[in-house]
Each structure stands twice: as C-alpha cells, then as structure tokens.
Design an enzyme around this catalytic site. Sequence first.
Site, PDB file in Angstrom:
ATOM      1  N   ARG A  50       0.856  -1.190   0.000  1.00 21.61           N
ATOM      2  CA  ARG A  50       0.000   0.000   0.000  1.00 21.61           C
ATOM      3  C   ARG A  50       0.895   1.244   0.000  1.00 21.61           C
ATOM      4  O   ARG A  50       1.086   1.892   1.029  1.00 21.61           O
ATOM      5  CB  ARG A  50      -0.930  -0.046   1.212  1.00 21.61           C
ATOM      6  CG  ARG A  50      -1.981  -1.140   1.114  1.00 21.61           C
ATOM      7  CD  ARG A  50      -2.726  -1.367   2.390  1.00 21.61           C
ATOM      8  NE  ARG A  50      -1.910  -2.037   3.400  1.00 21.61           N
ATOM      9  CZ  ARG A  50      -2.388  -2.536   4.541  1.00 21.61           C
ATOM     10  NH1 ARG A  50      -3.666  -2.425   4.823  1.00 21.61           N
ATOM     11  NH2 ARG A  50      -1.583  -3.116   5.403  1.00 21.61           N
ATOM     12  N   ASP A  52       2.570   4.902  -0.438  1.00 21.24           N
ATOM     13  CA  ASP A  52       2.097   6.226  -0.026  1.00 21.24           C
ATOM     14  C   ASP A  52       1.926   7.160  -1.216  1.00 21.24           C
ATOM     15  O   ASP A  52       2.361   6.868  -2.333  1.00 21.24           O
ATOM     16  CB  ASP A  52       3.105   6.854   0.948  1.00 21.24           C
ATOM     17  CG  ASP A  52       3.154   6.122   2.275  1.00 21.24           C
ATOM     18  OD1 ASP A  52       2.160   5.475   2.638  1.00 21.24           O
ATOM     19  OD2 ASP A  52       4.203   6.213   2.947  1.00 21.24           O
ATOM     20  N   ARG A 197      11.956   4.717   3.528  1.00 19.16           N
ATOM     21  CA  ARG A 197      12.214   6.152   3.467  1.00 19.16           C
ATOM     22  C   ARG A 197      12.995   6.643   4.687  1.00 19.16           C
ATOM     23  O   ARG A 197      13.808   7.561   4.583  1.00 19.16           O
ATOM     24  CB  ARG A 197      10.901   6.909   3.312  1.00 19.16           C
ATOM     25  CG  ARG A 197      10.264   6.710   1.934  1.00 19.16           C
ATOM     26  CD  ARG A 197       8.814   7.183   1.896  1.00 19.16           C
ATOM     27  NE  ARG A 197       8.688   8.581   2.266  1.00 19.16           N
ATOM     28  CZ  ARG A 197       7.513   9.161   2.544  1.00 19.16           C
ATOM     29  NH1 ARG A 197       6.385   8.450   2.512  1.00 19.16           N
ATOM     30  NH2 ARG A 197       7.471  10.439   2.851  1.00 19.16           N
TER      31      ARG A 197
END
Length: 251
Positions: A50, A52, A197
């Site tokens: 999923r 971002d 990230r």
Amino acid sequence: MKRVMIVVAYDGTKYCGWQVQPNGITIQEVLERHLSELLKEPVSVLGASRTDAGVHALGNAAVFDTNSRMPGEKVSYALNQRLPEDIRIQESKEVPLDFHPRYQKSEKTYEYRILNRRFPIPTERFYSHFTYVPLDVEQMRKAAEHLIGEHDFKSFCGTGAQVKTTVRNVTGLTIQKNGDEIIIRVTGMGFLYNMVRIIAGTLMEVGCGKYPPEYVKEILEARDRKMAGNTAPARGLTLVGVRYFSDETRG
C-alpha cells in the site's frame, strides 16, 4: 469464481497512494473502477504494497476475484486500453483462490533515488530527491551494512503504525552511484510503515557527515524513532517488484 493476479506499474505523482481513501484519487480506486467496467461486475483489488502518496512502482502485485470468463492472461491487454497513461499492467494471470499478495512468502525490492549535484534537474523532480549537500557514498555503504539481516527496526518505523512486531529481515541493501545519481536498493521479506524512506533519510545523514556509520547500530539498538534520520520524501521511492517463492506465482 477465479482469482487473477496483476503486476501494476505506475507513476504515483498525482495519486494519494495505493489504498482507497476519501481525500483523493488512488491507484486502487482507478483499478477497481476500470476492472468493474471491463468485467461488468463489482471488483475489489487487494495489493501487495500500500504505497504512499507520490511513491512509484514498477511491479506492485495485486489480486482480484471475478466470475468473468475472460482468461487471466488477457486481462492485462484489455485493462491497459482503459487505464490512464500513468498506470499500466505488466502481467496478468490466474492464481489459486487462496493466494494472498500480502501474506504469501515473498521478497519486496525498493529503490530510493537521490540527485546529488549543485542544482536540481526539472525533469527529475518527481522521481528523485534532490540535495546539493555532497554525500559520501562509501560512508553510506558502511552504515548500510548494519541494517542487513533480521533486526528490530522499531527505530525505522513511522509513528502510528499498528503491527504485532517490528522485527523485519532485510536480505539486501546496496548503494550505487551513477554520475550525480545515488540509488539505494533495499530488499526484504517485509517492511514497516515508512521504513525504506527512514532508512534512506538516515543513510543520507551519514553521507553528509552528521554522524559516523557505526551510529546506525546504536539507532537499531535504541528502538526509538527519534534516534533515526528524517523520513525521506516520497517522490524518490519506487517499488521495483515483489518476488513470490511459490512456483505457481513466480514471474
């Protein structure tokens, strides 16, 4: 009833991520709408990752169930004729009804791209993170060594994540430099919310000399999100692909 797996590539620039939500258009929403129109029945799509808002993909896997007689391998051709240009199906095929894209044993590979030069390049602004601060790639590589293997990555998990455990297994982490571009490539059995990230943000802070490579081990052991670096911007991240270990689904 049959289950079809699709491998989806997309430019995530104008989308609010993968998962359907009320505040903007998403990849899942677009796929479900066009599949429902194509197959003439309500279709729900379940994705492996999923991603971002602003994150891209070359090969996000997803499945849907259908009563349609259209062969699974034909769905990609028919669906691509309806989808917008920034979403394309790379492959489609029938899989067992109990196949689940998130719970099957698999490896995911992500790449984070950094443009490291004096001035930005406009055509790269949606697909890499720009920084003018010189980054020491060798120092970043030394730091990355501490992250390979099975560890508790709580320090590298975004706030608000609801998971049973923050232990994850990073099976590969490489850093390449091609001219002004630095590519952080991370492979693992699964990832926490914003984990890649945060890894990228932390490695960049090592690269600019904020702290030494050995400090990354302390960050892991602290199990404290405040110890790690900033969460790098979404636009530099691409889900390269998902590799499943079962023979029936391996591409």
